[in-house]
Design an enzyme around this catalytic site. Sequence first.
Site, mmCIF file in Angstrom:
data_model
loop_
_atom_site.group_PDB
_atom_site.id
_atom_site.type_symbol
_atom_site.label_atom_id
_atom_site.label_comp_id
_atom_site.label_asym_id
_atom_site.label_seq_id
_atom_site.Cartn_x
_atom_site.Cartn_y
_atom_site.Cartn_z
ATOM 1 C CG ASP A 102 6.460 42.963 66.584
ATOM 2 O OD1 ASP A 102 5.634 42.063 66.777
ATOM 3 O OD2 ASP A 102 7.047 43.119 65.494
ATOM 4 C CG ASP A 103 9.657 46.247 69.609
ATOM 5 O OD1 ASP A 103 10.073 45.288 68.942
ATOM 6 O OD2 ASP A 103 9.683 47.413 69.182
ATOM 7 C CG HIS A 153 10.669 40.926 67.673
ATOM 8 N ND1 HIS A 153 10.560 40.790 66.306
ATOM 9 C CD2 HIS A 153 10.716 42.264 67.915
ATOM 10 C CE1 HIS A 153 10.538 41.996 65.752
ATOM 11 N NE2 HIS A 153 10.641 42.904 66.699
ATOM 12 C CG HIS A 157 14.478 45.075 67.870
ATOM 13 N ND1 HIS A 157 14.723 45.816 66.745
ATOM 14 C CD2 HIS A 157 13.141 44.883 67.898
ATOM 15 C CE1 HIS A 157 13.582 46.071 66.121
ATOM 16 N NE2 HIS A 157 12.605 45.505 66.790
ATOM 17 C CG HIS A 247 5.710 48.360 67.869
ATOM 18 N ND1 HIS A 247 5.170 48.792 66.678
ATOM 19 C CD2 HIS A 247 6.883 47.750 67.540
ATOM 20 C CE1 HIS A 247 5.964 48.460 65.679
ATOM 21 N NE2 HIS A 247 7.025 47.825 66.167
#
Length: 280
Positions: A102-103, A153, A157, A247
Amino acid sequence: MKSEHRLPPRRTVLRLAAGLGAATAVGLVARDPGTSPGRPATPAAGAAGPPAAAFRSRPLAYRLRPMTGQAPPRYRPATPPVRTRPFEQLPDIGHAMVLSFDDGPDPLYTPHILDTLREHDVRAMFFLCGEMANDNRDLVRRISDEGHTVGNHSWTHPLVTKLSRAGVTDELGRTSEVIEKITGAGPLWYRAPYGAWNRNSFEIGAAMGMEPMAWTVDTLDWTVPGTETIVRRVRQGAGPGVVVLSHDAGGNRAQSVAALRRYLPELLDDGYRLTVPRRL
């Protein structure tokens, strides 16, 4: 950038109103390196840029319309009734697991993760933040071209449960829009920042043709607990149908990179097939 786990509760799936049923079925396939991934498009983002000051003033209706004829032929879009909770694991897939990041994408860490996955001929899921994708388009293309699943995503965020429907639409829609511009296909999966879901996110995500994906094993790598700890968490949590959350951005991810180099060959030696989900 922010991590899934910095706003408590970290992995709470919010209860939703009754009356929503199941959506489309999901299966898993191991990616053949000689074939196209059916390019749809990682907890969940690289070193974050400055947060957006405000949502766009004009309405954004990214694919808030029937998807027939727009999704890749082998996929069925998510249409109402939609899910009331995300996928947390994927049963009935044999001795297989899913790795997710993620991210990102982050120009410092994502290439090393991609190199390791390519070395072992493994595909993974990358849930991208729109602002990171927009700033690192070549990396988005590489993720997609190398057969990985590119997921949504959100753009900045945020804590989605605090947003209006228009806000959720903007965050998800802008991200899907930039991913489609870069890769040629919109994402078919999304993950809520912080693992915080609600009815709006399920319904809007489904209207955009996406399925919700959570995780089974949380490496908590965003806390920088040490490479050994990350490896241990993955090994202890390994099992059929498990989805691992890591991540590739949002801070110093050197430990995440080093841990992947350790646990990936060990999982393969244990007979696990590392795969990605495919919508049926």
